[in-house]
Enzyme design. Sequence first.
Site, PDB file in Angstrom:
ATOM      1  N   HIS A  53       3.752   9.678  -0.359  1.00  0.00           N
ATOM      2  CA  HIS A  53       2.769   8.922  -1.130  1.00  0.00           C
ATOM      3  C   HIS A  53       3.066   9.073  -2.622  1.00  0.00           C
ATOM      4  CE1 HIS A  53      -1.404   8.830  -3.074  1.00  0.00           C
ATOM      5  NE2 HIS A  53      -1.153   7.578  -2.721  1.00  0.00           N
ATOM      6  N   HIS A 100       1.245   4.949 -12.106  1.00  0.00           N
ATOM      7  CA  HIS A 100      -0.165   4.940 -11.724  1.00  0.00           C
ATOM      8  C   HIS A 100      -0.941   3.935 -12.580  1.00  0.00           C
ATOM      9  CE1 HIS A 100      -0.175   8.283  -9.018  1.00  0.00           C
ATOM     10  NE2 HIS A 100       0.190   9.153  -9.913  1.00  0.00           N
TER      11      HIS A 100
END
Length: 333
Positions: A53, A100
């Site tokens: 992830h 992100h």
Amino acid sequence: MRFPFFHRILALSALCGVFGGTLPTKRQQPTVCNGHAELCSRPYGNITFLGSHDSYAFSTDPLIVSRDQEVDIVSQLDLGVRMLQAEGHLNDDGVLHFCHTSTRVLIYLVWIDLLVFFYYSIGCLLFDGGTVEAYLTTVKTWLDANPDEVLTFLFTNGDGLSISETWAPAFVAAGIDTVSYIPPINPMTRSDWPTLGDLISADTRVITFMDAGADGTDGPPVDYILPEFTMLWEPPFDSTDASFPCSVNRTSGPLTNEQHLNLLNHNLDVSVLGILLPNLADAATTNGVASIIADSNGCTAFTGGLAANFVLLDWVDIGEGPQAVDQLNGFSS
């Protein structure tokens, strides 16, 4: 018409190529696939793969709370990771980066909605994993050195960027397009996929899923970048419950749940002042065999009793991810 002698030689050579079998052929079937001889004859849709992830978000600096991994991409692959998940955005330089967009670190600094919105609008502010092209080039180099491995990408296209104009050029520049699998039908059911041996012998060893835009909603589709949710369903993510209760959270298309591939979002968060952060303290337990297998078993009501196809972890170097995946594939560790 008469042909010069040299041209006749070329023509005869071409005919010999056609009838004599000298045209390029597929590789021989491999004897070991993704580390196991038994997987060569097993379909891709009936195998469990270890996943990373936010694979690009690696650092050993404990002050970088937005990191999800401690080891780099090559180290992850060497550990046995065979699904790399990442999130792409256009950076300030107009180039596609992996980064992100979570506001969790910024909110620690300023709890003002306006600044949160500002952060969303300026791209890779907190954790920039570099360009997608550089990332894919690193992976292609590893694939070239490991020709008996099949790898899956799961990419997030949160900005709805054009697949053909923004994503595909990075694949082409890195050479990933040349080793990518193109399904004969779309969507593919879980039982439609070829074996690992067939994927490797054809050198189509990369399967790429994209969560948005790959179905043509954001411009022309690209045949080797596949729409995720028509073929792969996900349970909830950002779980703070270590029991990982399973439900079908994201899916679409005509296939039943059982016909879809599926993954486990087996990455545990902890809530700190209402902000969700990756739970490094409990990673050894979360990534343990017992927890992963229990999570997979909890989803079998939606898979027709089959094990999960992908186990997506934070901190892949911690715990027993490879051992758990081996057990789900029927191998003793």
